[in-house]
Design an enzyme around this catalytic site. Structure first.
Site, PDB file in Angstrom:
ATOM      1  N   ALA A 113       0.870  -1.188   0.000  1.00 52.94           N
ATOM      2  CA  ALA A 113       0.000   0.000   0.000  1.00 52.94           C
ATOM      3  C   ALA A 113       0.907   1.238   0.000  1.00 52.94           C
ATOM      4  O   ALA A 113       0.812   2.118   0.854  1.00 52.94           O
ATOM      5  CB  ALA A 113      -0.971   0.002   1.183  1.00 52.94           C
ATOM      6  N   LEU A 114       1.779   1.244  -0.975  1.00 52.74           N
ATOM      7  CA  LEU A 114       2.889   2.210  -0.978  1.00 52.74           C
ATOM      8  C   LEU A 114       2.432   3.631  -1.296  1.00 52.74           C
ATOM      9  O   LEU A 114       1.468   3.843  -2.027  1.00 52.74           O
ATOM     10  CB  LEU A 114       3.944   1.762  -1.985  1.00 52.74           C
ATOM     11  CG  LEU A 114       4.521   0.369  -1.734  1.00 52.74           C
ATOM     12  CD1 LEU A 114       5.578   0.033  -2.780  1.00 52.74           C
ATOM     13  CD2 LEU A 114       5.110   0.236  -0.335  1.00 52.74           C
ATOM     14  N   HIS A 159       7.067   5.819   1.514  1.00 55.34           N
ATOM     15  CA  HIS A 159       7.907   4.670   1.153  1.00 55.34           C
ATOM     16  C   HIS A 159       8.893   5.060   0.055  1.00 55.34           C
ATOM     17  O   HIS A 159      10.059   4.680   0.080  1.00 55.34           O
ATOM     18  CB  HIS A 159       7.036   3.507   0.646  1.00 55.34           C
ATOM     19  CG  HIS A 159       6.071   2.958   1.654  1.00 55.34           C
ATOM     20  ND1 HIS A 159       4.718   3.178   1.586  1.00 55.34           N
ATOM     21  CD2 HIS A 159       6.270   2.173   2.734  1.00 55.34           C
ATOM     22  CE1 HIS A 159       4.119   2.562   2.582  1.00 55.34           C
ATOM     23  NE2 HIS A 159       5.037   1.943   3.305  1.00 55.34           N
ATOM     24  N   GLU A 188      11.426   7.248  10.108  1.00 53.63           N
ATOM     25  CA  GLU A 188      11.289   7.685  11.506  1.00 53.63           C
ATOM     26  C   GLU A 188       9.833   7.834  11.926  1.00 53.63           C
ATOM     27  O   GLU A 188       9.551   8.096  13.086  1.00 53.63           O
ATOM     28  CB  GLU A 188      12.056   8.997  11.718  1.00 53.63           C
ATOM     29  CG  GLU A 188      13.550   8.759  11.721  1.00 53.63           C
ATOM     30  CD  GLU A 188      14.369   9.991  12.030  1.00 53.63           C
ATOM     31  OE1 GLU A 188      13.841  11.116  11.882  1.00 53.63           O
ATOM     32  OE2 GLU A 188      15.550   9.821  12.387  1.00 53.63           O
ATOM     33  N   GLN A 236      10.273   1.567  16.193  1.00 56.65           N
ATOM     34  CA  GLN A 236      10.654   0.392  15.404  1.00 56.65           C
ATOM     35  C   GLN A 236      12.155   0.431  15.057  1.00 56.65           C
ATOM     36  O   GLN A 236      12.826  -0.597  15.066  1.00 56.65           O
ATOM     37  CB  GLN A 236       9.826   0.357  14.118  1.00 56.65           C
ATOM     38  CG  GLN A 236      10.215  -0.748  13.160  1.00 56.65           C
ATOM     39  CD  GLN A 236       9.191  -0.921  12.059  1.00 56.65           C
ATOM     40  OE1 GLN A 236       8.245  -1.671  12.208  1.00 56.65           O
ATOM     41  NE2 GLN A 236       9.365  -0.239  10.948  1.00 56.65           N
ATOM     42  N   LEU A 291       2.370  10.670   6.103  1.00 58.18           N
ATOM     43  CA  LEU A 291       1.771   9.700   5.179  1.00 58.18           C
ATOM     44  C   LEU A 291       1.824   8.320   5.818  1.00 58.18           C
ATOM     45  O   LEU A 291       2.800   7.963   6.470  1.00 58.18           O
ATOM     46  CB  LEU A 291       2.501   9.678   3.842  1.00 58.18           C
ATOM     47  CG  LEU A 291       2.420  10.916   2.952  1.00 58.18           C
ATOM     48  CD1 LEU A 291       2.723  10.541   1.507  1.00 58.18           C
ATOM     49  CD2 LEU A 291       1.078  11.623   3.024  1.00 58.18           C
ATOM     50  N   SER A 292       0.745   7.560   5.621  1.00 59.67           N
ATOM     51  CA  SER A 292       0.664   6.206   6.173  1.00 59.67           C
ATOM     52  C   SER A 292      -0.282   5.394   5.301  1.00 59.67           C
ATOM     53  O   SER A 292      -1.269   5.938   4.784  1.00 59.67           O
ATOM     54  CB  SER A 292       0.094   6.279   7.594  1.00 59.67           C
ATOM     55  OG  SER A 292      -0.370   5.014   7.994  1.00 59.67           O
TER      56      SER A 292
HETATM   57  P1  AMP Z   1       5.140  -0.026   6.395  1.00 62.63           P
HETATM   58  O1  AMP Z   1       4.829  -0.428   4.990  1.00 62.63           O
HETATM   59  O2  AMP Z   1       4.126   0.837   7.033  1.00 62.63           O
HETATM   60  O3  AMP Z   1       5.590  -1.186   7.239  1.00 62.63           O
HETATM   61  O4  AMP Z   1       6.416   0.921   6.295  1.00 62.63           O
HETATM   62  C1  AMP Z   1       7.584   0.506   5.648  1.00 62.63           C
HETATM   63  C2  AMP Z   1       8.678   1.504   5.910  1.00 62.63           C
HETATM   64  O5  AMP Z   1       8.280   2.777   5.399  1.00 62.63           O
HETATM   65  C3  AMP Z   1       8.946   1.706   7.412  1.00 62.63           C
HETATM   66  O6  AMP Z   1      10.337   1.861   7.608  1.00 62.63           O
HETATM   67  C4  AMP Z   1       8.187   2.964   7.702  1.00 62.63           C
HETATM   68  O7  AMP Z   1       8.707   3.680   8.812  1.00 62.63           O
HETATM   69  C5  AMP Z   1       8.402   3.736   6.420  1.00 62.63           C
HETATM   70  N1  AMP Z   1       7.386   4.786   6.273  1.00 62.63           N
HETATM   71  C6  AMP Z   1       6.039   4.650   6.230  1.00 62.63           C
HETATM   72  N2  AMP Z   1       5.439   5.855   6.142  1.00 62.63           N
HETATM   73  C7  AMP Z   1       6.436   6.781   6.135  1.00 62.63           C
HETATM   74  C8  AMP Z   1       6.474   8.209   6.086  1.00 62.63           C
HETATM   75  N3  AMP Z   1       5.361   8.944   6.019  1.00 62.63           N
HETATM   76  N4  AMP Z   1       7.680   8.813   6.104  1.00 62.63           N
HETATM   77  C9  AMP Z   1       8.828   8.092   6.186  1.00 62.63           C
HETATM   78  N5  AMP Z   1       8.855   6.733   6.241  1.00 62.63           N
HETATM   79  C10 AMP Z   1       7.681   6.096   6.220  1.00 62.63           C
END
Ligand code: AMP
Length: 280
Positions: free
Chosen positions: A32-33, A37, A148, A153, A184-185
């Site tokens: 779900a990039l 990411h 971060e 984590q 962003l998430s």
């Molecule tokens: P995830 O797919 O949520 O497990 O995230 C994968 C990687 O992307 C992890 O290292 C997260 O910390 C990083 N990440 C997710 N969202 C952001 C963001 N808004 N800014 C920086 N890194 C992110």
């Protein structure tokens, strides 16, 4: 861009790249990039010769089965985004590939994984360490890039590396935010339009709290941010803690530590959002 779903083939590919003298950068994700990411991918491209991204929604890190079920999955879109950003290889394993037998390993890395997220999501970090240690074993990266946004984590992964003695350089990447400040998430896509409009207020409250730094105690700042957000009907703060940025243990006074971070988790309806801010 080559997409691998089995361990033997990616191992063979990585071996070839190493033999050719190329350094390997790794960005583990759950898919779900979004641009957050991609900011990690861009950083990896600057620092290493080839970039490998994994997409794997790791069941062992979900303490809530409903959260796992509703986690967004957009593989086709993810692959085209990665391809257009110059990623060399994607590892897209199935659950059976990653866990042919149950993973019963317990990583005793101490308090860093017991506070905050660790307290509220029992077993979460053990699952993260299970999957990341396996992925590091497979990809054998020179450097791995973590955001971060998931501040705790990164500390947990660093502690895991001391525990497993794997040698991977961890690179911290700054939080990528929307123009309105919202971090962003992948989970943002689960918010309603109304919730999405309110969610930037989380970062606003964190930013405003910087004004209080030094003038009020950490405890007062924690109470104030929590109260501000809880007075908004869209939010329920799960925790807001002001901690030493390395140990992640709470600080009582601002001069208790050289590096201090505020880490927050807020429920916006059913959706759990995390963010953090640096005080010093
Ligand atoms: P995830 O797919 O949520 O497990 O995230 C994968 C990687 O992307 C992890 O290292 C997260 O910390 C990083 N990440 C997710 N969202 C952001 C963001 N808004 N800014 C920086 N890194 C992110």
């Amino acid at each position: 861009m080559i997409v691998f779903d089995n361990i033997e083939e990616i191992t063979h590919y990585i071996y070839g790249e190493r033999q050719a003298g190329r350094t390997i950068g790794f960005v583990p994700t759950m898919g779900a990039l979004h641009e957050g990411h991609i900011s990690l991918v861009k950083r990896a491209k600057e620092e290493t010769d080839i970039v490998v991204v994994s997409i794997f929604v790791n069941p062992t890190q979900f303490n809530d089965p409903r959260d796992l079920e509703k986690y967004p999955r957009t593989v086709e879109k993810d692959l085209s985004l990665l391809e257009s950003n110059g990623v060399s290889a994607v590892f897209l394993p199935s659950v059976e590939t990653m866990y042919p037998t149950p993973d019963n390993r317990v990583f005793n890395v101490g308090e860093v994984c017991e506070v905050m997220e660790g307290k509220h999501r029992p077993g979460h970090f053990n699952g993260v360490m299970q999957v990341v240690s396996k992925l590091f074993d497979i990809v054998k990266p020179d450097k791995a890039f973590f955001g971060e946004k998931d501040f705790q984590q990164i500390a947990v992964i660093r502690a895991m590396l001391r525990f497993t003695r794997q040698s991977v350089e961890i690179v911290n990447c700054p939080i990528y935010r929307a123009e309105n400040g919202l971090a962003l998430s992948s989970r943002n896509s689960l918010l309603s339009e109304e919730q999405l409009a309110e969610a930037p207020k989380i970062y606003e409250a964190l930013k405003d709290s910087i004004e209080m730094y030094g003038k009020h105690s950490p405890e007062e700042v924690m109470a104030s941010v929590t109260e501000t957000l809880n007075s908004n009907k869209f939010f329920k703060v799960e925790y807001f803690e002001i901690v030493d940025a390395d140990t992640l243990l709470p600080v009582k006074k601002w001069d208790d530590s050289k590096h201090i971070q505020g880490c927050i988790t807020v429920y916006c309806g059913e959706i759990r959002l995390i963010d953090n801010i640096k005080y010093k």
